[in-house]
Design a protein around this motif. Sequence first.
Motif, short mmCIF file in Angstrom:
data_model
loop_
_atom_site.label_atom_id
_atom_site.label_comp_id
_atom_site.label_asym_id
_atom_site.label_seq_id
_atom_site.Cartn_x
_atom_site.Cartn_y
_atom_site.Cartn_z
N THR A 190 0.83 -1.20 0.00
CA THR A 190 0.00 0.00 0.00
C THR A 190 0.87 1.25 0.00
OG1 THR A 190 -1.83 -1.09 1.14
CG2 THR A 190 -1.71 1.31 1.31
N GLN A 191 1.93 1.23 0.79
CA GLN A 191 2.82 2.39 0.83
C GLN A 191 3.57 2.58 -0.48
OE1 GLN A 191 5.06 1.30 4.30
NE2 GLN A 191 3.52 2.12 5.72
N SER A 217 -3.92 5.49 5.66
CA SER A 217 -2.77 4.85 5.02
C SER A 217 -1.74 5.90 4.62
CB SER A 217 -3.21 4.05 3.80
OG SER A 217 -3.99 2.94 4.17
#
Length: 278
Positions: A20-21, A53
């Motif tokens: 996700t990062q 996030s």
Amino acid sequence: MASPSARLQRLFEGRRLTPTQRRIAHSLVRRAAEAPFLSSVELAELAGVSQPSVTRFAVALGFDGYPALRRYLRESAPAGAEADEGAPLGEYQQAVQAEIANLRRLAALLAEPAPVVRAARLLAGSRPLPVLGLRAAAAQASGFSYFAAKVHPDVRPLTEGGSMLRDRLDASVRAGAGALLCFALPRHPVEVVGALEHARSAGLRIVTVADSAFAPVAHPDDLLLPADVGTGLSFDTACGPMLLGRVLLEAMCDELPDAQARLEEFDASAAERGLFAE
């Protein structure tokens, strides 16, 4: 002076980011010029992730939160360059200029040729050599395979997905393949990510030509060669990945002792058969 995308790349280098990062990092690199001005909500929408996030991403980079990261990006950005003289560029001209800038960044990366040479050595030594590229990247994989087959004895393009893809990968491994070349372009098909996971589990070394070191296909065990794509038109342009593929081919020729003899043999055969118009 380093480009905005190059400065962002340096900020992310060496970080152990989650998938996700990496998506967030990839989105920032693609929109490097406007990155210092994006809110956390805008960045989350751009990357297709949640706002928390984005906050966790900033903390993973060593900042107190996203506002601190954005402040850093603003403070580290160079003073605005003077406007170019002359009439403003049209939409199509801007797209061409953006692609020229992508190629300049690629040229700067190639000032250190060691990663390309290392990748070429891996690919040249693989018998057979599977070349993976699905959807938007299928053209890159096909073009590379067409030319590579003139100097490499066994090139196997994998440009169609479906249930047969894993079978073809397994067949390449059984035939003795030691490495796989993957062209990966946005939008990145989930099937490519799965195919690369299977290839790694089967023992293949992966060389990936991708639009960013933070693309979803990136993996720390792979050798990734980045080349930006153009995003100024409705459909991405991929001059950088195509050219990087040709550079990789050139380096492979240096690793294949009979490459020149194969090329001369093909030229002689083509002339004898009258393959090409004069």
